[in-house]
Design a protein around this motif. Structure first.
Motif, PDB file in Angstrom:
ATOM      1  N   THR A 163     -16.128   3.564  -5.747  1.00  0.00           N
ATOM      2  CA  THR A 163     -15.309   2.383  -5.998  1.00  0.00           C
ATOM      3  C   THR A 163     -14.967   1.695  -4.677  1.00  0.00           C
ATOM      4  OG1 THR A 163     -13.302   3.705  -5.962  1.00  0.00           O
ATOM      5  CG2 THR A 163     -14.301   3.326  -8.115  1.00  0.00           C
ATOM      6  N   PRO A 164     -14.828   0.372  -4.689  1.00  0.00           N
ATOM      7  CA  PRO A 164     -14.511  -0.332  -3.443  1.00  0.00           C
ATOM      8  C   PRO A 164     -13.097  -0.043  -2.957  1.00  0.00           C
ATOM      9  CG  PRO A 164     -14.927  -1.884  -5.242  1.00  0.00           C
ATOM     10  CD  PRO A 164     -15.042  -0.527  -5.802  1.00  0.00           C
ATOM     11  N   CYS A 165     -12.963   0.058  -1.650  1.00  0.00           N
ATOM     12  CA  CYS A 165     -11.696   0.393  -1.018  1.00  0.00           C
ATOM     13  C   CYS A 165     -11.495  -0.536   0.179  1.00  0.00           C
ATOM     14  CB  CYS A 165     -11.761   1.852  -0.583  1.00  0.00           C
ATOM     15  SG  CYS A 165     -10.427   2.375   0.465  1.00  0.00           S
ATOM     16  N   LEU A 166     -10.395  -1.278   0.187  1.00  0.00           N
ATOM     17  CA  LEU A 166     -10.055  -2.152   1.314  1.00  0.00           C
ATOM     18  C   LEU A 166      -9.071  -1.410   2.204  1.00  0.00           C
ATOM     19  CD1 LEU A 166     -10.007  -5.187   2.506  1.00  0.00           C
ATOM     20  CD2 LEU A 166      -7.792  -5.258   1.411  1.00  0.00           C
ATOM     21  N   THR A 167      -9.418  -1.278   3.478  1.00  0.00           N
ATOM     22  CA  THR A 167      -8.542  -0.612   4.442  1.00  0.00           C
ATOM     23  C   THR A 167      -8.041  -1.640   5.442  1.00  0.00           C
ATOM     24  OG1 THR A 167      -9.821   1.423   4.244  1.00  0.00           O
ATOM     25  CG2 THR A 167      -8.379   1.226   6.148  1.00  0.00           C
ATOM     26  N   ARG A 168      -6.711  -1.716   5.583  1.00  0.00           N
ATOM     27  CA  ARG A 168      -6.079  -2.600   6.569  1.00  0.00           C
ATOM     28  C   ARG A 168      -5.492  -1.731   7.661  1.00  0.00           C
ATOM     29  NH1 ARG A 168      -2.004  -6.537   3.539  1.00  0.00           N
ATOM     30  NH2 ARG A 168      -0.764  -4.662   3.449  1.00  0.00           N
ATOM     31  N   THR A 169      -5.736  -2.092   8.916  1.00  0.00           N
ATOM     32  CA  THR A 169      -5.163  -1.384  10.057  1.00  0.00           C
ATOM     33  C   THR A 169      -4.583  -2.413  11.007  1.00  0.00           C
ATOM     34  OG1 THR A 169      -6.899   0.280   9.820  1.00  0.00           O
ATOM     35  CG2 THR A 169      -5.625   0.316  11.858  1.00  0.00           C
ATOM     36  N   GLY A 203      -1.929   2.489  15.625  1.00  0.00           N
ATOM     37  CA  GLY A 203      -1.442   1.560  14.620  1.00  0.00           C
ATOM     38  C   GLY A 203      -1.182   2.213  13.276  1.00  0.00           C
ATOM     39  N   GLN A 204      -0.994   1.367  12.283  1.00  0.00           N
ATOM     40  CA  GLN A 204      -0.718   1.806  10.921  1.00  0.00           C
ATOM     41  C   GLN A 204      -1.875   1.398  10.031  1.00  0.00           C
ATOM     42  OE1 GLN A 204       3.237   0.716   9.465  1.00  0.00           O
ATOM     43  NE2 GLN A 204       3.701   0.000  11.540  1.00  0.00           N
ATOM     44  N   SER A 205      -2.004   2.057   8.891  1.00  0.00           N
ATOM     45  CA  SER A 205      -3.066   1.729   7.945  1.00  0.00           C
ATOM     46  C   SER A 205      -2.526   1.695   6.534  1.00  0.00           C
ATOM     47  CB  SER A 205      -4.190   2.760   7.999  1.00  0.00           C
ATOM     48  OG  SER A 205      -4.856   2.701   9.216  1.00  0.00           O
ATOM     49  N   LYS A 206      -3.179   0.888   5.712  1.00  0.00           N
ATOM     50  CA  LYS A 206      -2.875   0.832   4.290  1.00  0.00           C
ATOM     51  C   LYS A 206      -4.202   0.716   3.559  1.00  0.00           C
ATOM     52  CE  LYS A 206      -0.004  -1.168   0.818  1.00  0.00           C
ATOM     53  NZ  LYS A 206       1.275  -1.773   0.574  1.00  0.00           N
ATOM     54  N   ILE A 207      -4.343   1.467   2.470  1.00  0.00           N
ATOM     55  CA  ILE A 207      -5.592   1.492   1.712  1.00  0.00           C
ATOM     56  C   ILE A 207      -5.335   0.961   0.306  1.00  0.00           C
ATOM     57  CG2 ILE A 207      -7.371   2.998   0.750  1.00  0.00           C
ATOM     58  CD1 ILE A 207      -6.853   4.861   3.139  1.00  0.00           C
ATOM     59  N   HIS A 208      -6.216   0.063  -0.149  1.00  0.00           N
ATOM     60  CA  HIS A 208      -6.165  -0.487  -1.499  1.00  0.00           C
ATOM     61  C   HIS A 208      -7.468  -0.103  -2.199  1.00  0.00           C
ATOM     62  CE1 HIS A 208      -2.893  -3.273  -0.295  1.00  0.00           C
ATOM     63  NE2 HIS A 208      -3.547  -3.308   0.846  1.00  0.00           N
ATOM     64  N   VAL A 209      -7.379   0.490  -3.370  1.00  0.00           N
ATOM     65  CA  VAL A 209      -8.562   0.868  -4.141  1.00  0.00           C
ATOM     66  C   VAL A 209      -8.673  -0.076  -5.334  1.00  0.00           C
ATOM     67  CG1 VAL A 209      -9.695   2.708  -5.437  1.00  0.00           C
ATOM     68  CG2 VAL A 209      -8.335   3.258  -3.426  1.00  0.00           C
TER      69      VAL A 209
END
Length: 84
Positions: free
Chosen positions: A34-40, A48-54
């Motif tokens: 499944t596609p996963c968007l990772t923001r850093t 830094g910090q990261s957030k993952i959206h699936v």
């Protein structure tokens, strides 16, 4: 399955404000495909910090990717060459 790789890296610097920030976006498949968007984001030189959206569909991930790219560009972030 993703049709193509998506990756964006930008920096925002202002010496007068002692500002040196980075922002990175990438869309990659999870272990289940499944596609996963990772923001850093964070200060340049730091982890830094990261957030993952699936997401269920690639189109949803690309839509958020483009929206975040527009937001960061309007706030002064400029693309930089960055090796992964």
């Amino acid at each position: 399955m993703l049709t193509q790789p998506y990756y964006f890296y930008a920096e925002r610097t202002d010496r007068t404000k002692n500002m040196a920030r980075f922002y990175a976006l990438s869309i990659e498949p999870t272990l289940f495909g499944t596609p996963c968007l990772t923001r850093t984001w964070g200060r340049i030189g730091a982890r830094g910090q990261s957030k993952i959206h699936v997401f269920a569909r690639e189109e949803e991930a690309v839509s958020l990717f483009l929206e975040l790219l527009r937001q960061k560009s309007s706030r002064g972030y400029r693309p930089k060459g960055h090796s992964r």
